[in-house]
Scaffold this active site. Structure first.
Site, PDB file in Angstrom:
ATOM      1  N   LEU A  42      45.934 161.817 102.097  1.00 35.37           N
ATOM      2  CA  LEU A  42      45.369 162.816 101.201  1.00 35.37           C
ATOM      3  C   LEU A  42      44.379 162.161 100.226  1.00 35.37           C
ATOM      4  CD1 LEU A  42      45.505 165.825 100.709  1.00 35.37           C
ATOM      5  CD2 LEU A  42      47.318 165.434  99.064  1.00 35.37           C
ATOM      6  N   SER A  68      41.730 161.021  97.841  1.00 35.37           N
ATOM      7  CA  SER A  68      40.951 161.744  96.833  1.00 35.37           C
ATOM      8  C   SER A  68      40.674 163.187  97.253  1.00 35.37           C
ATOM      9  CB  SER A  68      39.628 161.020  96.581  1.00 35.37           C
ATOM     10  OG  SER A  68      38.852 161.032  97.767  1.00 35.37           O
ATOM     11  N   CYS A  69      41.223 163.610  98.362  1.00 35.37           N
ATOM     12  CA  CYS A  69      41.071 164.998  98.813  1.00 35.37           C
ATOM     13  C   CYS A  69      42.002 165.904  98.007  1.00 35.37           C
ATOM     14  CB  CYS A  69      41.401 165.109 100.294  1.00 35.37           C
ATOM     15  SG  CYS A  69      40.283 164.181 101.353  1.00 35.37           S
ATOM     16  N   ILE A  70      41.957 167.188  98.313  1.00 33.16           N
ATOM     17  CA  ILE A  70      42.805 168.157  97.621  1.00 33.16           C
ATOM     18  C   ILE A  70      43.781 168.767  98.613  1.00 33.16           C
ATOM     19  CG2 ILE A  70      42.840 170.372  96.394  1.00 33.16           C
ATOM     20  CD1 ILE A  70      40.034 169.656  95.352  1.00 33.16           C
TER      21      ILE A  70
END
Length: 58
Positions: A26, A28-30
Site C-alpha cells: 500500500l 504511499s497509496c490510499i
C-alpha cells in the site's frame, strides 16, 4: 478455511464473510475499506496516487 482475496495496485474487490480482503504494498497509496456488518460484505479499494514529478510548477 476462509478465502484470501488479493487486491492489487489500482484495483478493488468485494468479499463476503468468512473471506479476507488483503492488499500488499500500500505504501504511499490510499486504501479505502467498507464493511456492512448486517450482510457481512466488505470491499477494499487500492488507489494509486499520481506521480508528483509530472506536475508543472509555476
Amino acid at each position: 478455511m476462509a478465502d484470501l482475496i488479493k487486491v492489487g495496485m489500482a484495483d478493488y474487490k468485494v468479499g463476503r464473510s468468512p473471506s479476507t480482503l488483503i492488499s500488499y504494498g500500500l505504501g504511499s497509496c490510499i486504501g479505502v475499506s467498507l464493511y456492512d456488518p448486517l450482510r457481512k460484505v466488505g470491499g477494499l479499494l487500492h488507489i494509486m496516487l499520481p506521480d508528483s514529478t509530472q506536475a508543472q510548477v509555476r
